[in-house]
Design a protein around this motif. Structure first.
Motif, PDB file in Angstrom:
ATOM      1  N   CYS A 179     -37.621 -88.684 -82.408  1.00 51.01           N
ATOM      2  CA  CYS A 179     -38.075 -89.912 -83.057  1.00 51.01           C
ATOM      3  C   CYS A 179     -37.237 -90.189 -84.306  1.00 51.01           C
ATOM      4  N   GLY A 181     -38.079 -91.969 -86.688  1.00 53.38           N
ATOM      5  CA  GLY A 181     -38.984 -92.103 -87.837  1.00 53.38           C
ATOM      6  C   GLY A 181     -39.369 -90.769 -88.435  1.00 53.38           C
ATOM      7  N   CYS A 182     -39.639 -89.767 -87.602  1.00 54.38           N
ATOM      8  CA  CYS A 182     -40.161 -88.496 -88.135  1.00 54.38           C
ATOM      9  C   CYS A 182     -39.515 -87.263 -87.521  1.00 54.38           C
ATOM     10  N   CYS A 197     -43.231 -91.501 -79.601  1.00 55.53           N
ATOM     11  CA  CYS A 197     -43.210 -90.398 -80.563  1.00 55.53           C
ATOM     12  C   CYS A 197     -44.379 -89.457 -80.255  1.00 55.53           C
ATOM     13  N   ASN A 199     -45.652 -87.228 -82.300  1.00 58.11           N
ATOM     14  CA  ASN A 199     -46.325 -86.814 -83.531  1.00 58.11           C
ATOM     15  C   ASN A 199     -47.768 -87.338 -83.552  1.00 58.11           C
ATOM     16  N   CYS A 206     -45.123 -91.786 -89.855  1.00 64.66           N
ATOM     17  CA  CYS A 206     -43.948 -92.023 -89.007  1.00 64.66           C
ATOM     18  C   CYS A 206     -43.763 -93.528 -88.911  1.00 64.66           C
TER      19      CYS A 206
HETATM   20 ZN   LIG Z   1     -42.245 -90.421 -85.082  1.00 66.15          ZN
END
Ligand SMILES: [Zn+2]
Length: 384
Positions: A179, A181-182, A197, A199, A206
């Motif tokens: 991902c 984002g995170c 994602c 997570n 995220c």
């Molecule tokens: Zn993420």
């Protein structure tokens, strides 16, 4: 705008994109008797050793028994979980669409609509020591030769277009593993057409998982402009020789370059033309486009009409360092070369120069200039 299908661009299947999110639809289509899988190994399709065709597997082909009877049913139980990731399972899978008007008995009902046809999937085999599936599970196709660029241009446009769609999705699935984002693992959902994602910790922000709108979970298509340059009466055509090698022959072709963010197609053409050739061209017509699966481009083919005034048309290769040469050729000479062309990867032009062959959009654009010239010529002749 021409509606004839460009090579790689024939829409063979009904993509029924709205059905991809239905687990019931995907489970049923994955395991139907008529379903066709186009296998890839490490992102490249396979050639049949018997006839040189693109390999396609169904329950009626002998070489696919174990894949369809064992692997696909097991993979179906992993759908929409992190265990379906190719790093863990050893395969990526993407739904391509339904081939309509076949004798397949596949049928799916949704909201009083009925969707019929042969389901098609792309299957990318990426096995290792640690994956659930092993290379032996995919014999004998695991030993088949891979599709080279020479081979793909010998396929029918139908098969090349199925290949292009599968290759673009599977290349994307193989490359985007984490991902943005995170950094958590991504896993495929919606039959391998979207990445999610993994997570689940709501305490960790995220910006991909938590955004209402984002474009990082979907496959990308990179727009590229490709331009045939001509003058107001189409009597000249500017073609260039790239510094990149194209086999052991001299190739002159149209110029091309990637579009940049927040640029119109027309402005991208004007910029590319000036950067590569020094020519000033503000008059751009969009002609046709071609998907190009190396790895995920959309070639947007344009005609650039240069107003000759003693300045605009002057070639200067010193801005960008991409071209070995560029020249204004007489369209009439190109017409003569195309008239003699009977097919193949390249069109013999003059001296030792070649032009690109008919599977390329460059050829279509050069031909477009020739047709414009012929039409104008015949119109002016009819007025005499
Ligand atoms: Zn993420």
């Amino acid at each position: 705008m021409s509606t004839a299908a460009t090579f790689f661009g024939q829409q063979v299947l009904n993509r029924v994109s709205f059905l991809r999110c239905s687990k019931e639809f995907i489970k049923k289509s994955l395991n139907h008797d008529s379903t066709v899988f186009i296998p890839f190994i490490e992102g490249e399709a396979l050639i049949s050793p018997e006839n040189g065709d693109l390999v396609q597997l169904s329950k009626s082909t002998n070489s696919s028994t174990k894949i369809l009877s064992t692997i696909i049913p097991l993979y179906t139980t992993l759908l929409n979980t992190t265990r379906s990731r190719s790093d863990e399972s050893g395969i990526n899978l993407t739904f391509l669409g339904l081939l309509e008007n076949t004798d397949s008995t596949f049928n799916f009902e949704l909201s009083s609509n009925s969707y019929k046809g042969t389901p098609y999937f792309g299957l990318d085999i990426r096995v290792s020591e640690s994956t659930l599936f092993k290379s032996a599970d995919f014999e004998p196709i695991f030993s088949f030769p891979k599709m080279t660029r020479d081979h793909i241009f010998k396929q029918t446009n139908k098969d090349a277009s199925l290949y292009s769609q599968g290759r673009m999705y599977l290349d994307w699935l193989a490359k985007y593993k984490f991902c943005p984002g995170c950094g958590s693992k991504l896993f495929p959902v919606d039959a391998g057409t979207k990445l999610q994602c993994s997570n689940e910790n709501k305490g960790v922000h995220c910006n991909v998982r938590d955004a209402n709108v984002n474009n990082v979970c979907f496959p990308r298509t990179d727009p590229t402009v490709i331009i045939a340059m001509t003058n107001s009466d189409y009597s000249k055509c500017c073609l260039a020789r790239s510094k990149k090698r194209h086999g052991n022959f001299v190739l002159y072709s149209t110029i091309a370059g990637f579009m940049e963010p927040s640029e119109t197609i027309e402005e991208a053409c004007t910029r590319e033309i000036w950067e590569e050739t020094g020519i000033s061209c503000k008059d751009i017509d969009i002609v046709r486009s071609q998907p190009w699966p190396y790895p995920c481009s959309l070639m947007i083919g344009c005609l650039g009409i240069v107003k000759f005034n003693g300045q605009n048309e002057i070639i200067n290769l010193n801005h960008d360092d991409e071209l070995l040469d560029a020249q204004w050729f007489d369209t009439i000479e190109i017409i003569q070369a195309l008239d003699k062309y009977t097919g193949g990867f390249r069109v013999p032009f003059k001296n030792d120069i070649n032009l690109p062959g008919s599977t390329t959009i460059a050829f279509q654009l050069i031909k477009h200039v020739c047709e414009k010239h012929k039409r104008l010529h015949s119109t002016s002749a009819s007025h005499l």
